[in-house]
Design a protein around this motif. Sequence first.
Motif, PDB file in Angstrom:
ATOM      1  N   SER A  56       0.839  -1.191   0.000  1.00  0.00           N
ATOM      2  CA  SER A  56       0.000   0.000   0.000  1.00  0.00           C
ATOM      3  C   SER A  56       0.885   1.255   0.000  1.00  0.00           C
ATOM      4  N   GLY A  57       0.549   2.208  -0.851  1.00  0.00           N
ATOM      5  CA  GLY A  57       1.345   3.417  -0.993  1.00  0.00           C
ATOM      6  C   GLY A  57       2.379   3.343  -2.100  1.00  0.00           C
TER       7      GLY A  57
ATOM      8  N   SER B  90      -1.965  -4.574   2.229  1.00  0.00           N
ATOM      9  CA  SER B  90      -2.128  -3.516   3.239  1.00  0.00           C
ATOM     10  C   SER B  90      -1.041  -3.576   4.287  1.00  0.00           C
TER      11      SER B  90
ATOM     12  N   LYS C 123      -3.686   1.586  -3.288  1.00  0.00           N
ATOM     13  CA  LYS C 123      -4.482   1.161  -2.141  1.00  0.00           C
ATOM     14  C   LYS C 123      -4.909  -0.296  -2.343  1.00  0.00           C
TER      15      LYS C 123
ATOM     16  N   ASP D 257      -7.331  -1.086  -5.054  1.00  0.00           N
ATOM     17  CA  ASP D 257      -6.898  -1.050  -6.449  1.00  0.00           C
ATOM     18  C   ASP D 257      -6.558  -2.436  -6.971  1.00  0.00           C
TER      19      ASP D 257
ATOM     20  N   SER E  10       3.942   2.190  -6.051  1.00  0.00           N
ATOM     21  CA  SER E  10       3.661   2.623  -7.426  1.00  0.00           C
ATOM     22  C   SER E  10       3.937   1.494  -8.414  1.00  0.00           C
TER      23      SER E  10
ATOM     24  N   THR F  31       0.157   5.543  -8.683  1.00  0.00           N
ATOM     25  CA  THR F  31       0.863   5.911  -7.460  1.00  0.00           C
ATOM     26  C   THR F  31      -0.090   5.852  -6.282  1.00  0.00           C
ATOM     27  N   SER F  32       0.467   5.925  -5.084  1.00  0.00           N
ATOM     28  CA  SER F  32      -0.336   5.880  -3.854  1.00  0.00           C
ATOM     29  C   SER F  32      -1.358   4.748  -3.911  1.00  0.00           C
TER      30      SER F  32
ATOM     31  N   ARG G 164      -4.226  10.022  -8.559  1.00  0.00           N
ATOM     32  CA  ARG G 164      -3.246   8.970  -8.253  1.00  0.00           C
ATOM     33  C   ARG G 164      -2.757   8.256  -9.509  1.00  0.00           C
TER      34      ARG G 164
END
Length: 120
Positions: A14-15, A120, A86, A89, A17, A83-84, A66
Amino acid sequence: QVQLVESGGNLVQSGGSLRLSCAVSGSPISINTMGWYRQSPGKQRDLVARVTVSGNTVYADSVKGRFTISRDNAKNTVYLQMTSLKPEDTAVYYCNAVNARSARPLFTSWGQGTQVTVSS
């Protein structure tokens, strides 16, 4: 016959790219709006980003800010910079041409997709 080959998916935290690529053969992408779709298990395939012939972009609210879609007409390739990321996604991502009026997929055939998994 149009062929779509997606690549670049991976397992990411998570976070993180990722950059997806879609190589198209059999049709010049320069004449079509191109888009990225995604499908999670048990859900429908949704359009998340599209780029018009003139380079204008439209994003689903869930990815706006994002994700960035781009196209290289010389390489007949479409990209999706994510990017970013989650966990939500997580999906198989596909590309296709997009009907400019209806926003529905234009090509009847799909590629194999590329799996994006966000932990996560």
